[in-house]
Design an enzyme around this catalytic site. Structure first.
Site, PDB file in Angstrom:
ATOM      1  N   ASP A  89       8.692  -4.719 -13.775  1.00 17.83           N
ATOM      2  CA  ASP A  89       9.456  -5.678 -12.982  1.00 17.83           C
ATOM      3  C   ASP A  89      10.429  -6.379 -13.913  1.00 17.83           C
ATOM      4  OD1 ASP A  89      10.396  -7.078 -10.840  1.00 17.83           O
ATOM      5  OD2 ASP A  89       8.468  -7.954 -10.261  1.00 17.83           O
ATOM      6  N   ASP A 124      16.799  -8.496  -8.891  1.00 20.76           N
ATOM      7  CA  ASP A 124      17.182  -8.876  -7.534  1.00 20.76           C
ATOM      8  C   ASP A 124      17.020 -10.384  -7.349  1.00 20.76           C
ATOM      9  OD1 ASP A 124      14.417  -8.177  -7.943  1.00 20.76           O
ATOM     10  OD2 ASP A 124      14.071  -8.522  -5.812  1.00 20.76           O
ATOM     11  N   CYS A 274     -22.847  -7.729  -3.495  1.00 21.02           N
ATOM     12  CA  CYS A 274     -21.942  -6.615  -3.790  1.00 21.02           C
ATOM     13  C   CYS A 274     -22.640  -5.618  -4.699  1.00 21.02           C
ATOM     14  CB  CYS A 274     -20.673  -7.124  -4.458  1.00 21.02           C
ATOM     15  SG  CYS A 274     -19.538  -5.778  -4.822  1.00 21.02           S
ATOM     16  N   CYS A 276     -20.882  -3.011  -6.144  1.00 16.81           N
ATOM     17  CA  CYS A 276     -19.874  -2.245  -6.892  1.00 16.81           C
ATOM     18  C   CYS A 276     -20.353  -2.088  -8.344  1.00 16.81           C
ATOM     19  CB  CYS A 276     -18.510  -2.930  -6.810  1.00 16.81           C
ATOM     20  SG  CYS A 276     -18.267  -4.257  -8.001  1.00 16.81           S
ATOM     21  N   CYS A 279     -20.659  -5.365 -10.270  1.00 17.23           N
ATOM     22  CA  CYS A 279     -21.634  -6.379  -9.840  1.00 17.23           C
ATOM     23  C   CYS A 279     -23.078  -5.892  -9.848  1.00 17.23           C
ATOM     24  CB  CYS A 279     -21.330  -6.840  -8.416  1.00 17.23           C
ATOM     25  SG  CYS A 279     -19.748  -7.658  -8.233  1.00 17.23           S
TER      26      CYS A 279
HETATM   27  N1  GUN Z   1       7.359  -9.325  -7.166  1.00 21.08           N
HETATM   28  C1  GUN Z   1       6.965  -9.869  -5.998  1.00 21.08           C
HETATM   29  N2  GUN Z   1       8.016 -10.038  -5.170  1.00 21.08           N
HETATM   30  C2  GUN Z   1       9.105  -9.580  -5.823  1.00 21.08           C
HETATM   31  C3  GUN Z   1      10.491  -9.477  -5.468  1.00 21.08           C
HETATM   32  O1  GUN Z   1      10.934  -9.859  -4.390  1.00 21.08           O
HETATM   33  N3  GUN Z   1      11.320  -8.904  -6.420  1.00 21.08           N
HETATM   34  C4  GUN Z   1      10.845  -8.480  -7.626  1.00 21.08           C
HETATM   35  N4  GUN Z   1      11.699  -7.930  -8.487  1.00 21.08           N
HETATM   36  N5  GUN Z   1       9.552  -8.584  -7.965  1.00 21.08           N
HETATM   37  C5  GUN Z   1       8.700  -9.124  -7.080  1.00 21.08           C
HETATM   38 ZN    ZN Z   2     -18.580  -6.268  -6.876  1.00 17.32          ZN
END
Ligand code: GUN
Ligand code: ZN
Length: 645
Positions: A89, A124, A274, A276, A279
């Site tokens: 990201d 963005d 749980c 899993c 756990c």
């Molecule tokens: N992570 C969660 N929402 C968004 C988003 O709208 N844009 C970006 N780039 N990362 C995100």
């Molecule tokens: Zn668990």
């Protein structure tokens, strides 16, 4: 590159291959790794949990000198010790959390390239739900500009083009449409985290569905910031392919455990029930006593196991064609999710274009919300427009559980027919003319036996409308006298024609049922098997869903009498020899297709001169075929060339 292997609702079971040659199966969830913390290591995510893709934050790496240097020197995969697909990201989420970020889009795209990420993200603009339409529009335009810029810079790196537009459906759709034209590789839907945090799931449905309308169907859709197991089935059903979760680790830090029905704090829980792998053998008291670091690690691992477990279930249901059932079940965990399910009905017509004509399993009716499924609107639409009553008088019967109806009402139907009446059963689906009682989804559905007033009301409304349109006279079947001496019409022939009209429409049916008709009926089950018209075998009826498969002789008649492009997929010359030998039709060879065909519809494959080459079943719809670079468009059953041999 994205291939669709199976589908249900708008959901896709797919395979995504990156430019770097790494592959991930969808639907997929990408756990978020904070490169500074690593609550669970990327290696563990890959080896132990089986996550084939993960996401990390390039903005944090860029702003941490030691990490930046290492990432640029040895690459992200080596630095994180992760062999799968890595998405990064861009810092947009940081701007949502903390205000502006001090970088440009160009810097971020180039940085992501420099560390060898598989899929980078445009910087963005996060459109907040409380923003005005005007401000949102500005942000969408700016995001589009930056996306265009990123496409020019990306090189071999794949890129996320994030659909923004806050809660304005028109802005979302427009953003998606313009993004669809750009050279992006994955299509996240962004700006939805606050909606999920505030349980505004019905707004989320509007956001996702309006984006889906504009997006390019050949690319996976990523629901940015969605990773709670409770939403996976429903969001997959709406056509989201990628998810990501930072919550598994964030929640763990606050002692919050994710379960399929919500998130619970260990300080509030009464017991730990749980089993899993994280756990197992642990008690709530033991968990509370653990030191913080160990506990965070355990809860994070528990949260990841909840996610992987649900994701496996989603895939299985998708494969079995039962994802609607799972989504409806999950949406009952919280009233806000039930709102979302109800909201989805607004998009019933849109979904109908993608929802398969039939499926293997039975439909389980779980309540009035099930009526939002496209199979209901499709059935209602087809009986209203394609059905032709064999007689002007209808005799009504009421569903009493047994199916198919013609077996549950053998004597009653025969008597009604001898009296010149067409039997019609009032069912939870609405009206079912006896001729259609074996067609999917009528016979292949289970309803609760105790009726509810909402279902009865909707069934009645549709029945009244239908009966008024199709018949001149309607009587109660239970009150008919005994028509001992009446002549029994050929109900098999009535059924054969009615199913054809329901499936192919009037024009094709006239061509298929020409001249003398002989029906081959199974001696064991009494069901229609083959339709022979003037000595030619034109149709075969499938026992499973009561619908037809089209034979080559039938295909020739349809091409001769129903104008193009109806019921056709046309292919280029290169594909002709293969298709006529019975090989499948691949997307890249298709030149045009009938846009009204849905997955599992019967289709005639033709050459450029409209000569029939083969019959088969649609796997993808027109828009998808046009957009996909790879994959099977039509599963061919038999080619014209094969018959000749
Ligand atoms: N992570 C969660 N929402 C968004 C988003 O709208 N844009 C970006 N780039 N990362 C995100
Ligand atoms: Zn668990």
């Amino acid at each position: 590159m994205f291939e669709i292997l199976r589908r249900d609702g708008m959901a896709r079971l797919g395979r995504f291959t990156t430019t770097s040659g790494r592959t991930v199966e969808t639907p997929a969830l990408l756990p978020v790794i904070n490169p500074k913390i690593k609550t669970v290591t990327p290696r563990e995510l890959y080896d132990e949990f089986g996550f084939g893709a993960m996401i990390t934050n390039s903005y944090i790496i860029k702003n941490t000198p030691a990490l930046k240097e290492q990432a640029q020197r040895e690459g992200l995969h080596q630095m994180l010790d992760y062999p799968g697909v890595i998405m990064t990201d861009s810092g947009t989420f940081q701007s949502h959390m903390y205000g502006t970020v001090e970088v440009t889009n160009q810097e971020m795209v180039e940085f992501q390239k420099s560390i060898g990420t598989d899929i980078g993200t445009v910087l963005d603009i996060f459109t907040e739900p409380f923003w005005s339409e005007e401000k949102t529009k500005w942000a969408v335009d700016e995001t589009l500009k930056r996306t265009q810029e990123a496409c020019g810079l990306k090189g071999d790196m794949m890129i996320n083009g994030v659909v923004q537009g806050s809660v304005y459906p028109a802005l979302r759709e427009n953003c998606a449409r313009r993004m669809a034209e750009m050279d992006i590789d994955v299509q996240p839907i962004g700006g939805v985290v606050p909606l999920m945090e505030q349980y505004r799931y019905s707004d989320l449905v509007d956001v996702i569905m309006s984006a889906k309308k504009g997006l390019n169907p050949s690319r996976p859709v990523h629901l940015f910031g969605a990773g709670h197991p409770m939403i996976l089935a429903f969001a997959t059903l709406m056509g989201c392919d990628f998810f990501d979760s930072a919550s598994y680790a964030k929640f763990a830090k606050d002692g919050r455990m994710m379960f399929i029905d919500g998130t619970f704090k260990i300080s509030d829980m009464q017991s730990l029930d749980c089993d899993c792998p994280a756990c197992r053998g642990m008690t709530l008291a033991g968990l509370r006593k653990m030191d913080q670091e160990q506990r965070v690690k355990l809860i994070a691992r528990h949260n990841l196991y909840q996610i992987t477990h649900e994701l496996k279930l989603v895939k299985r249901y998708l494969q079995e064609g039962r994802l609607w059932e799972l989504a409806e079940l999950r949406c009952r965990a919280h009233p806000a999710l039930l709102d979302a399910l109800r909201k989805l009905r607004d998009y019933q017509d849109f979904m109908e274009q993608y929802d398969p004509l039939s499926r293997d399993g039975a439909i389980f009716y779980t309540g009035i919300e099930s009526r939002g499924r496209p199979v209901f609107s499709r059935y209602a639409g087809r009986i209203m427009t394609r059905y032709q009553a064999p007689t002007p008088k209808a005799a009504l019967f009421y569903d009493r559980g047994g199916k198919p109806y013609s077996r549950a009402f053998v004597q009653e139907f025969a008597n009604a027919r001898r009296g010149g009446y067409t039997p019609v059963v009032i069912s939870p689906f609405g009206p079912v003319p006896a001729e259609l009682d074996e067609v999917y989804p009528i016979a292949q559905s289970l309803f609760p036996t105790i009726e509810d007033s909402d279902t009865m009301k909707e069934s009645e409304d549709l029945s009244l409308e239908f009966l008024k349109e199709a018949f001149g006279e309607v009587v109660n079947g239970a009150e008919l006298p005994d028509f001992k001496d009446g002549e029994l019409p050929n109900s098999d022939l009535q059924r054969a024609e009615a199913v054809s009209r329901y499936q192919f429409g009037e024009d094709a049916t006239r061509a298929l049922f020409r001249g003398r008709i002989d029906l081959v009926v199974s001696r064991k089950t009494g069901k229609i098997r083959n339709v022979i018209s003037d000595g030619e075998h034109v149709l075969s009826m499938r026992a499973g869903d009561g619908l037809y498969t089209l034979r080559m002789e039938g295909a020739r008649r349809i091409i001769a009498s129903v104008p193009a492009p109806a019921m056709r997929v046309a292919v280029m010359d290169d594909a002709v020899p293969f298709v006529s030998q019975g090989r499948n039709v691949f997307c890249q060879f298709v030149t045009s297709a009938d846009g009204s065909l849905v997955p599992k519809d019967e289709v005639v494959v033709v050459d450029k001169n409209d000569r029939p080459l083969a019959t088969g079943q649609m796997l993808l719809v027109k828009d998808e075929i046009a957009a996909m670079k790879k994959g099977i468009a039509v599963k061919v059953r038999s080619g014209a060339g094969e018959e000749a041999e």
